[in-house]
Design an enzyme around this catalytic site. Sequence first.
Site, short mmCIF file in Angstrom:
data_model
loop_
_atom_site.label_atom_id
_atom_site.label_comp_id
_atom_site.label_asym_id
_atom_site.label_seq_id
_atom_site.Cartn_x
_atom_site.Cartn_y
_atom_site.Cartn_z
N PRO A 18 0.68 -1.36 0.07
CA PRO A 18 0.01 -0.04 -0.10
C PRO A 18 0.79 1.15 0.11
O PRO A 18 0.85 2.11 1.02
CB PRO A 18 -0.82 -0.32 1.36
CG PRO A 18 -0.02 -0.79 1.98
CD PRO A 18 0.78 -1.95 1.19
N CYS A 19 1.44 1.72 -1.21
CA CYS A 19 2.25 2.85 -1.04
C CYS A 19 1.40 3.97 -1.20
O CYS A 19 1.88 5.23 -1.05
CB CYS A 19 3.12 2.83 -2.49
SG CYS A 19 2.24 2.35 -4.05
N HIS A 20 0.15 4.03 -1.23
CA HIS A 20 -0.86 4.98 -1.15
C HIS A 20 -1.05 5.40 0.20
O HIS A 20 -1.37 6.43 0.45
CB HIS A 20 -2.24 4.62 -1.89
CG HIS A 20 -2.94 3.54 -1.03
ND1 HIS A 20 -2.66 2.13 -1.29
CD2 HIS A 20 -3.91 3.30 -0.05
CE1 HIS A 20 -3.22 1.30 -0.32
NE2 HIS A 20 -4.04 2.23 0.41
#
Length: 307
Positions: free
Chosen positions: A260-262
């Site tokens: 989850p780089c968001h």
Amino acid sequence: MNEDSNANAAVATGELDERCRAYETVARAIRFVRQHRPYQPGLQEIAEHVGVSPFHLQRTFSVWAGISPKRFLQYLTSAHARSLLRAQNDVLATAYATGLSGPGRLHDLLVACDAVTPGEVRSLGEGLRITYGFAATPFGRVIAGNTPRGLCHLQFTASDQGTDAIALLQSEWPHASLQRDDEALSETIGRVFSVVEGQRPLHLLLRGTNFQIKVWEALINIAPGNVVSYRTLATLIDHPRAQRAVGSALARNRLAVLIPCHRVIRENGDIGNYRWGSERKHALLAVEAEQSRNRWRSSGASPAAAE
């Protein structure tokens, strides 16, 4: 292919196109709300901007984003207020993390990670068979690639016939054999975006340096509803000065949502860029924040009580 098969394929294609048009409507609405947040636009104004009725927008937005347009606007407003508080107090992670880290991970889905061996990296996938497919999701179309050892590729894409998307997958594994099978990938893709609890672990096949894999595994442990800065993430992996290297590792992420780089934002609280679009990043964070609140409510507790 017989007439029934042709008819079923046509129906499936039509449903896919309709779902993706719905996401585009939601993306335009998100973009408008972000741009006009200080003016607190109402449902009627948002609907007029995207060219649909208020009823249609309310229904479509709620189905695809998991929250109403009003709730999304509230999320943006509260996030902005928190960013101002963080700027004044020089505290980033606390405001987001307090009281939200307990209840589960992404959709309560366990993720097991296997790193590619050095030999497999050198061979560039020689002898490896990758089954790939396209599907519509609540956040737009994706292409996914799966191996006998786990999911190796998940990227948002604009088309289910995207030659660029296929070329990107092939470039990552130049000597691998690719075979398209949308149906075979539909169950895996569905699990990524499912809210059903208690599912079996989903295995990931990660190809990267030891440092990159360390960054990605740290990201997986950031609970939904939370965000961290590049500095905080670097500290979590015991490399507090490696913020630029952390950013480079995020740029090499091949598994959208699952890694989850968001959830990584700038130190000043600004949401920052996202390789698959800032509107999509806002939507992912808003949905996860709402799901975290719902988990607390169902457990009889509340984020405020946990503080």
